[in-house]
Design a protein around this motif. Structure first.
Motif, PDB file in Angstrom:
ATOM      1  N   ASP A  87     -11.869   8.769  -2.626  1.00  0.00           N
ATOM      2  CA  ASP A  87     -11.830   9.911  -3.544  1.00  0.00           C
ATOM      3  C   ASP A  87     -10.610  10.788  -3.325  1.00  0.00           C
ATOM      4  O   ASP A  87     -10.545  11.899  -3.833  1.00  0.00           O
ATOM      5  CB  ASP A  87     -13.113  10.736  -3.410  1.00  0.00           C
ATOM      6  CG  ASP A  87     -14.337   9.966  -3.863  1.00  0.00           C
ATOM      7  OD1 ASP A  87     -14.609   9.946  -5.069  1.00  0.00           O
ATOM      8  OD2 ASP A  87     -15.007   9.359  -2.998  1.00  0.00           O
ATOM      9  N   GLY A  88      -9.641  10.296  -2.559  1.00  0.00           N
ATOM     10  CA  GLY A  88      -8.389  11.004  -2.383  1.00  0.00           C
ATOM     11  C   GLY A  88      -8.517  12.277  -1.572  1.00  0.00           C
ATOM     12  O   GLY A  88      -9.438  12.444  -0.772  1.00  0.00           O
ATOM     13  N   VAL A  89      -7.573  13.181  -1.790  1.00  0.00           N
ATOM     14  CA  VAL A  89      -7.556  14.459  -1.085  1.00  0.00           C
ATOM     15  C   VAL A  89      -8.569  15.387  -1.739  1.00  0.00           C
ATOM     16  O   VAL A  89      -8.562  15.584  -2.961  1.00  0.00           O
ATOM     17  CB  VAL A  89      -6.148  15.090  -1.130  1.00  0.00           C
ATOM     18  CG1 VAL A  89      -6.163  16.470  -0.482  1.00  0.00           C
ATOM     19  CG2 VAL A  89      -5.135  14.195  -0.420  1.00  0.00           C
ATOM     20  N   ARG A  90      -9.420  15.966  -0.913  1.00  0.00           N
ATOM     21  CA  ARG A  90     -10.446  16.885  -1.395  1.00  0.00           C
ATOM     22  C   ARG A  90     -10.372  18.179  -0.597  1.00  0.00           C
ATOM     23  O   ARG A  90     -10.258  18.166   0.632  1.00  0.00           O
ATOM     24  CB  ARG A  90     -11.835  16.266  -1.249  1.00  0.00           C
ATOM     25  CG  ARG A  90     -12.065  15.067  -2.151  1.00  0.00           C
ATOM     26  CD  ARG A  90     -12.288  15.512  -3.585  1.00  0.00           C
ATOM     27  NE  ARG A  90     -12.485  14.374  -4.482  1.00  0.00           N
ATOM     28  CZ  ARG A  90     -13.022  14.479  -5.696  1.00  0.00           C
ATOM     29  NH1 ARG A  90     -13.421  15.650  -6.137  1.00  0.00           N
ATOM     30  NH2 ARG A  90     -13.138  13.406  -6.462  1.00  0.00           N
ATOM     31  N   PRO A 132      -6.797   4.404  -1.305  1.00  0.00           N
ATOM     32  CA  PRO A 132      -7.459   3.752  -0.169  1.00  0.00           C
ATOM     33  C   PRO A 132      -6.490   3.120   0.817  1.00  0.00           C
ATOM     34  O   PRO A 132      -6.750   3.121   2.023  1.00  0.00           O
ATOM     35  CB  PRO A 132      -8.364   2.706  -0.836  1.00  0.00           C
ATOM     36  CG  PRO A 132      -7.821   2.532  -2.226  1.00  0.00           C
ATOM     37  CD  PRO A 132      -7.234   3.852  -2.596  1.00  0.00           C
ATOM     38  N   GLN A 133      -5.352   2.575   0.332  1.00  0.00           N
ATOM     39  CA  GLN A 133      -4.381   1.988   1.254  1.00  0.00           C
ATOM     40  C   GLN A 133      -3.786   3.046   2.182  1.00  0.00           C
ATOM     41  O   GLN A 133      -3.574   2.802   3.368  1.00  0.00           O
ATOM     42  CB  GLN A 133      -3.261   1.301   0.477  1.00  0.00           C
ATOM     43  CG  GLN A 133      -3.629  -0.023  -0.149  1.00  0.00           C
ATOM     44  CD  GLN A 133      -2.426  -0.644  -0.837  1.00  0.00           C
ATOM     45  OE1 GLN A 133      -2.154  -0.365  -2.004  1.00  0.00           O
ATOM     46  NE2 GLN A 133      -1.699  -1.466  -0.118  1.00  0.00           N
ATOM     47  N   LEU A 134      -3.507   4.223   1.621  1.00  0.00           N
ATOM     48  CA  LEU A 134      -2.943   5.289   2.443  1.00  0.00           C
ATOM     49  C   LEU A 134      -3.960   5.783   3.468  1.00  0.00           C
ATOM     50  O   LEU A 134      -3.596   6.113   4.593  1.00  0.00           O
ATOM     51  CB  LEU A 134      -2.462   6.443   1.567  1.00  0.00           C
ATOM     52  CG  LEU A 134      -1.132   6.221   0.853  1.00  0.00           C
ATOM     53  CD1 LEU A 134      -0.799   7.407  -0.039  1.00  0.00           C
ATOM     54  CD2 LEU A 134      -0.003   5.990   1.857  1.00  0.00           C
ATOM     55  N   ALA A 165      -5.133   6.276   9.043  1.00  0.00           N
ATOM     56  CA  ALA A 165      -6.072   6.109  10.147  1.00  0.00           C
ATOM     57  C   ALA A 165      -5.492   5.198  11.215  1.00  0.00           C
ATOM     58  O   ALA A 165      -5.614   5.467  12.424  1.00  0.00           O
ATOM     59  CB  ALA A 165      -7.403   5.560   9.637  1.00  0.00           C
ATOM     60  N   GLY A 166      -4.824   4.122  10.798  1.00  0.00           N
ATOM     61  CA  GLY A 166      -4.245   3.190  11.756  1.00  0.00           C
ATOM     62  C   GLY A 166      -3.135   3.805  12.582  1.00  0.00           C
ATOM     63  O   GLY A 166      -3.077   3.605  13.806  1.00  0.00           O
ATOM     64  N   LEU A 181       5.229   3.505   2.434  1.00  0.00           N
ATOM     65  CA  LEU A 181       4.013   3.307   1.655  1.00  0.00           C
ATOM     66  C   LEU A 181       3.714   4.528   0.792  1.00  0.00           C
ATOM     67  O   LEU A 181       3.308   4.394  -0.369  1.00  0.00           O
ATOM     68  CB  LEU A 181       2.837   3.002   2.582  1.00  0.00           C
ATOM     69  CG  LEU A 181       1.493   2.735   1.904  1.00  0.00           C
ATOM     70  CD1 LEU A 181       1.575   1.524   0.980  1.00  0.00           C
ATOM     71  CD2 LEU A 181       0.397   2.539   2.949  1.00  0.00           C
ATOM     72  N   VAL A 182       3.917   5.723   1.346  1.00  0.00           N
ATOM     73  CA  VAL A 182       3.726   6.938   0.553  1.00  0.00           C
ATOM     74  C   VAL A 182       4.640   6.912  -0.667  1.00  0.00           C
ATOM     75  O   VAL A 182       4.215   7.186  -1.798  1.00  0.00           O
ATOM     76  CB  VAL A 182       3.977   8.198   1.409  1.00  0.00           C
ATOM     77  CG1 VAL A 182       4.023   9.446   0.534  1.00  0.00           C
ATOM     78  CG2 VAL A 182       2.894   8.356   2.472  1.00  0.00           C
ATOM     79  N   LEU A 183       5.907   6.591  -0.456  1.00  0.00           N
ATOM     80  CA  LEU A 183       6.847   6.496  -1.574  1.00  0.00           C
ATOM     81  C   LEU A 183       6.365   5.494  -2.619  1.00  0.00           C
ATOM     82  O   LEU A 183       6.370   5.773  -3.825  1.00  0.00           O
ATOM     83  CB  LEU A 183       8.232   6.101  -1.063  1.00  0.00           C
ATOM     84  CG  LEU A 183       9.019   7.190  -0.324  1.00  0.00           C
ATOM     85  CD1 LEU A 183      10.142   6.574   0.501  1.00  0.00           C
ATOM     86  CD2 LEU A 183       9.585   8.206  -1.318  1.00  0.00           C
TER      87      LEU A 183
END
Length: 243
Positions: free
Chosen positions: A29-32, A108-110, A115-116, A140-142
């Motif tokens: 659900d992304g940033v909350r 979800p990938q981010l 976390a990793g 990855l963010v880019l």
């Protein structure tokens, strides 16, 4: 609105006399954002630390209302904030993620990547094994925000062989042959960004030079002074740690 999910705390802001607004990244659900009553209390301060993993429950009567958030600690990384280098890493990773990602959009990938790398920082606080992963996270963010770099082929020839540089304008790869005579205008591309593996320190800093250029240009355009300063502190500490 009701959401219950694990989340990684990214940022906090005091709200009212005792409360805190917390922004956290959830897997789906992304940033909350949510208001934690009593968030500045002695009991909750150690829980509400950037990079900690929580189980959060957000509740609001409408989608427009700031939800109330209750938190349960799942995994604490608070002790890392007492060590300068890992503290700087956690600060930058949380700051980047909070500043770059829009609210309530799933990444979800981010989440998995963040976390990793947080686990890697915790496992090796002196940066062995995670500094290169940080550059990959920035890439990855880019990419997730639509600013991905094309490092697989040469923007001049179209070949996928011997890609050794990155164009600071296009973000595309440039082969060694095509770069002849223009090397000083291009960014050296460390091989681990394309092929993986464990980089040495010159390659780490070369990778961070690439990602830093495009983060500042494409994502942090109106927030550079505030956000990039956290990255500058981290890179300065990395350089001192390996000097």
């Amino acid at each position: 609105m009701h959401l219950a999910a694990p989340a990684i705390i990214l940022a906090l802001r005091a709200h009212g006399e005792h409360g805190v607004v917390v922004r956290a990244l959830t897997p789906n659900d992304g940033v909350r954002a949510g208001y934690v009553r009593g968030g500045r209390s002695r009991a909750l301060r150690p829980v509400l630390q950037p990079a900690n993993t929580i189980l959060g429950e957000w509740r609001a009567r409408t989608d427009e209302q700031l939800p109330a958030l209750t938190v349960e600690l799942v995994h604490s990384r608070a002790t890392l904030h007492t060590e300068p280098l890992p503290a700087a890493a956690l600060d930058w990773l949380a700051t980047l993620t909070a500043a770059a990602l829009p609210e309530a959009q799933p990444y979800p990938q981010l989440y998995l990547a963040l976390a990793g790398i947080l686990d890697a920082v915790e496992a090796a606080p002196l940066a062995r094994g995670w500094a290169g992963a940080m550059a990959r996270y920035e890439l990855l963010v880019l990419a997730q925000l639509g600013f991905g770099l094309d490092l697989e082929r040469c923007v001049v020839t179209g070949s996928d062989e011997d890609i050794a540089f990155v164009s600071p304008k296009s973000g595309g790869g440039v082969s060694r042959a095509a770069a002849t005579g223009y090397e000083d205008r291009l960014l050296p591309l460390p091989n681990f960004l394309r092929a993986g593996g464990e980089p040495d320190w010159p390659d780490v800093f070369a990778a961070l030079a690439i990602t830093g250029r495009f983060l500042a240009r494409d994502i942090m355009t109106d927030r550079r002074a505030d956000v990039i300063s956290a990255r500058d502190r981290l890179i300065d500490r990395l350089k001192r740690a390996v000097a």
